[in-house]
Scaffold this active site. Structure first.
Site, PDB file in Angstrom:
ATOM      1  N   CYS A   1       0.868  -1.136  -0.142  1.00 46.88           N
ATOM      2  CA  CYS A   1       0.006  -0.033  -0.049  1.00 46.88           C
ATOM      3  C   CYS A   1       0.687   1.152  -0.100  1.00 46.88           C
ATOM      4  O   CYS A   1       0.503   2.170  -0.599  1.00 46.88           O
ATOM      5  CB  CYS A   1      -1.073   0.018   1.153  1.00 46.88           C
TER       6      CYS A   1
ATOM      7  N   HIS B   1      -2.292   1.110   7.118  1.00 46.76           N
ATOM      8  CA  HIS B   1      -2.631   1.071   5.764  1.00 46.76           C
ATOM      9  C   HIS B   1      -3.041   2.749   4.976  1.00 46.76           C
ATOM     10  O   HIS B   1      -3.133   3.376   5.699  1.00 46.76           O
ATOM     11  CB  HIS B   1      -4.086   0.155   5.576  1.00 46.76           C
TER      12      HIS B   1
ATOM     13  N   ASP C   1      -7.895   3.013  -3.825  1.00 49.95           N
ATOM     14  CA  ASP C   1      -7.152   2.057  -2.918  1.00 49.95           C
ATOM     15  C   ASP C   1      -6.286   1.076  -3.746  1.00 49.95           C
ATOM     16  O   ASP C   1      -6.580  -0.003  -3.822  1.00 49.95           O
ATOM     17  CB  ASP C   1      -7.975   1.260  -1.941  1.00 49.95           C
TER      18      ASP C   1
END
Length: 268
Positions: free
Chosen positions: A70, A108, A123
């Site tokens: 991420c 995250h 995302d």
């Protein structure tokens, strides 16, 4: 500020057409990014660690044509979006797919972009069940993209991203949507890639999008989705893993043949 080579980035993701700050372009750009650049944590398991400054991320994901997780995906996409005229905002979230909120630190990273009065969440680096398209930050508004369904719900002060898992809408992560600075991710990243209890340190996790669907790996278990059809496989050894990387993830990694995965006893 590190100069950003937009031409090299659009070549990496196979982008064609104009780059304007509109929702159709944003949707196509996110999908192109995720189709070209896989999710993977191989360098963590090889003990190399992860650097999340833009120069290092660009060298790995664009120049070396590798994937990442991420912090890497969102750092790269944020720079590309800013260069294209968007105004991306970085956020942190608690991943609650496997653990409850009190046991889930803010490890995250994801992005948001406001267009015509609506905030859209991007995302690119969740892997697994993450959305392939922007999701509007509107409570209970379902976004359907092929077989995928995502929506946001509110839980106290948090926005919660949900998707069907095992036939039921399931929370993936939750966030206050507070804007974060690069230094916040520089501090969060070491625990993610070195902490002994981090899932990235203990599991092999990969996802690549294919023209027919996607290929996901959790330790030795491989799931191949082709449209609505799902096939389950098991990696026989590290050589099979290296072959899978070449076939579906777009790169060869000889070091995969000495990978150590704590969750796979036969490989330790």
């Amino acid at each position: 500020m590190v100069p950003f080579d937009l031409d090299a980035y659009v070549s990496r993701i196979g982008w064609q057409g104009p780059l304007d700050a509109t929702l159709p372009t944003l949707t196509r750009l996110v999908r192109a990014h995720m189709r070209a650049i896989p999710f993977e944590n191989l360098d963590v398991l090889l003990g190399r660690g992860i650097r999340v400054d833009l120069e290092s991320v660009f060298a790995k994901l664009v120049t070396a044509r590798r994937g990442g997780y991420c912090f890497e995906h969102s750092t790269l996409l944020a720079a590309a979006l800013a260069k294209a005229g968007f105004a991306p905002v970085a956020h942190s979230a608690r991943v609650v797919l496997f653990n409850p909120r009190p046991a889930s630190p803010r490890t995250h990273m994801f992005l948001s972009v406001a267009i015509d009065g609506t905030t859209y969440v991007l995302d690119p680096g969740f892997g697994g069940h993450g959305p392939l398209v922007p999701v509007p930050l509107v409570e209970n508004h379902e976004v359907r993209d092929g077989p995928d369904v995502h929506r946001f719900v509110r839980r106290d002060s948090d926005w919660v991203l949900e998707t069907p898992v095992g036939g039921a809408m399931t929370p993936l992560w939750m966030s206050t949507l507070e804007a974060e600075s690069p230094i916040d991710f520089v501090m969060a990243n070491p625990s993610t890639c070195t902490w002994s209890e981090s899932p990235f340190v203990n599991r092999l996790m990969l996802r690549a999008l294919t023209p027919a669907g996607r290929v996901s790996v959790m330790n030795r278990d491989v799931t191949v989705l082709r449209g609505a059809a799902s096939e389950k496989l098991e990696l026989a050894d590290r050589t099979a893993l290296r072959q899978l990387l070449v076939a579906h993830f777009g790169f060869d990694l000889p070091e995969a043949e000495r990978l150590r995965v704590p969750a796979v006893a036969e490989w330790t």
